[in-house]
Design a protein around this motif. Structure first.
Motif, PDB file in Angstrom:
ATOM      1  N   GLY A 172      25.795  33.016  55.774  1.00 17.27           N
ATOM      2  CA  GLY A 172      26.143  33.546  54.462  1.00 17.27           C
ATOM      3  C   GLY A 172      26.988  32.643  53.601  1.00 17.27           C
ATOM      4  N   SER A 189      28.170  40.850  53.483  1.00 19.36           N
ATOM      5  CA  SER A 189      27.807  40.399  52.144  1.00 19.36           C
ATOM      6  C   SER A 189      28.889  40.859  51.183  1.00 19.36           C
ATOM      7  CB  SER A 189      26.452  40.990  51.741  1.00 19.36           C
ATOM      8  OG  SER A 189      26.255  40.905  50.346  1.00 19.36           O
ATOM      9  N   THR A 195      33.967  36.281  50.840  1.00 19.15           N
ATOM     10  CA  THR A 195      33.515  35.492  51.989  1.00 19.15           C
ATOM     11  C   THR A 195      34.380  34.257  52.210  1.00 19.15           C
ATOM     12  OG1 THR A 195      31.229  36.249  51.678  1.00 19.15           O
ATOM     13  CG2 THR A 195      31.549  34.249  52.982  1.00 19.15           C
ATOM     14  N   GLN A 231      23.966  37.084  52.284  1.00 19.78           N
ATOM     15  CA  GLN A 231      24.494  37.686  51.060  1.00 19.78           C
ATOM     16  C   GLN A 231      23.529  38.681  50.421  1.00 19.78           C
ATOM     17  OE1 GLN A 231      27.630  37.335  49.998  1.00 19.78           O
ATOM     18  NE2 GLN A 231      28.047  36.001  51.737  1.00 19.78           N
ATOM     19  N   LYS A 232      22.229  38.468  50.583  1.00 17.10           N
ATOM     20  CA  LYS A 232      21.257  39.308  49.891  1.00 17.10           C
ATOM     21  C   LYS A 232      20.631  40.377  50.786  1.00 17.10           C
ATOM     22  CE  LYS A 232      21.722  37.076  46.031  1.00 17.10           C
ATOM     23  NZ  LYS A 232      22.417  37.692  44.895  1.00 17.10           N
ATOM     24  N   ASP A 247      28.754  41.217  47.864  1.00 18.02           N
ATOM     25  CA  ASP A 247      28.267  42.113  46.815  1.00 18.02           C
ATOM     26  C   ASP A 247      27.591  43.366  47.354  1.00 18.02           C
ATOM     27  OD1 ASP A 247      29.163  40.361  44.845  1.00 18.02           O
ATOM     28  OD2 ASP A 247      27.269  39.242  44.829  1.00 18.02           O
ATOM     29  N   SER A 277      21.191  42.981  53.046  1.00 15.57           N
ATOM     30  CA  SER A 277      22.392  43.711  53.442  1.00 15.57           C
ATOM     31  C   SER A 277      22.296  44.413  54.786  1.00 15.57           C
ATOM     32  CB  SER A 277      22.739  44.744  52.363  1.00 15.57           C
ATOM     33  OG  SER A 277      21.674  45.685  52.223  1.00 15.57           O
ATOM     34  N   SER A 329      22.391  32.044  49.116  1.00 15.82           N
ATOM     35  CA  SER A 329      21.776  33.234  48.538  1.00 15.82           C
ATOM     36  C   SER A 329      20.833  33.927  49.508  1.00 15.82           C
ATOM     37  CB  SER A 329      20.980  32.859  47.286  1.00 15.82           C
ATOM     38  OG  SER A 329      19.823  32.127  47.626  1.00 15.82           O
TER      39      SER A 329
END
Length: 305
Positions: free
Chosen positions: A236, A185, A216, A159-160, A187, A162, A267
């Motif tokens: 993820g 991801s 997700t 997720q973080k 976001d 990218s 995360s």
């Protein structure tokens, strides 16, 4: 027309499925913002139908990709690294905006992602040497074990991280002959969607990697339960979602790669993606085929082979 009066052309980000760039079947998009909440782009919000289409594309591509020589797959992965190198400036901008990094730190991340592709490219024709071999048996037989790809793998990208984290979960899957359906991801999907453009202009056959952006949990649920998906990487997913997906994956005995302890909350903020990756992701989606072959006598001397 002067530059001052010119209207810029905004980039339209699309999915990457079967070697093509469709919009989401649902027609939905969602806003992607930077670390300060500033609008960056609209990303397609994939639907369950998009996920099913991606599985069909991955299955169609599996035969040709898994049947290619390991050496050839290594050449293809190296070509991806070459293409990334040529578009480094674009990815530095996207990673910096997506992850809130300075330009110098984003450049280091992009360099590491390119190096990661090269690293996995070098393993394609070597992983069989550490995960297979000849087995000693009590009898006149050869007994050989060789690794084979599992099949279609659903990958929940970090997720973080990218780009570097994304590359770190995609490259080992396809290096060993599998095909992938990747959920980006939620976001920070833009570097992943741009990676689809790199894959399309390299030598990776269409369908080997399919990239979906969106929620997700919404996309992972049908993939975990899909009967034609052979394995799933839960990197993820948060702890609660990962547990639900494991239960769904058990229905057709999927291989499941659980998140590392540092990734367990979904995360992956504390995961050091810059660290040496090792080979555990390469072997996670390999099956072992063991072949027995009788030895035979050669002539009257009784020697054998």
């Amino acid at each position: 027309m002067s530059e001052q009066n010119r209207l810029g052309v905004f980039k339209t980000y699309k999915l990457y499925v079967g070697g093509k760039f469709p919009r989401s079947e649902s027609g939905r998009v969602y806003e992607v913002t930077d670390s300060k909440g500033q609008w960056l782009a609209n990303a397609p919000q994939s639907s369950r139908k998009d996920a099913r289409d991606a599985v069909v594309a991955a299955r169609k591509a599996f035969g040709g990709w898994s049947g290619a020589t390991a050496y050839n797959r290594g050449q293809v992965l190296y070509r991806v690294a070459e293409m990334l190198e040529g578009r480094k400036e674009q990815f530095v901008r996207e990673v910096a905006a997506s992850e809130g990094l300075s330009k110098s730190k984003a450049a280091a991340v992009v360099d590491a992602a390119i190096d990661r592709w090269v690293w996995y490219a070098g393993w394609t024709d070597k992983i069989g040497q550490i995960s297979g071999g000849a087995n000693p048996v009590a009898g006149p037989f050869f007994n050989l074990s060789t690794p084979e790809p599992t099949g279609v793998v659903a990958v929940l990208a970090p997720q973080k991280s990218s780009l570097l984290g994304l590359v770190s979960v995609i490259a080992p899957v396809i290096a060993t002959g599998n095909t992938a359906v990747v959920i980006t991801s939620a976001d920070a999907p833009l570097p992943a969607l741009s990676l689809g453009e790199v894959l399309a202009t390299s030598d990776v056959p269409g369908g080997v990697v399919n990239i979906l952006s969106g929620a997700t949990a919404e996309l992972a649920a049908p993939l975990a339960a899909h009967q034609d998906v052979n394995a799933i990487d839960l990197t993820g997913a948060g702890a609660e979602l990962a547990k639900e997906l494991e239960i769904a994956a058990a229905d057709n005995l999927k291989r499941v790669l659980r998140p590392l302890p540092a990734e367990a909350d979904g995360s992956d903020a504390s995961t050091d993606w810059l660290a040496a990756p090792g080979t555990h992701r390469l072997t996670a989606f390999l099956e072992t085929k063991t072949v027995w072959h009788p030895t035979g006598a050669l002539g009257a001397s009784g020697s054998s082979y």
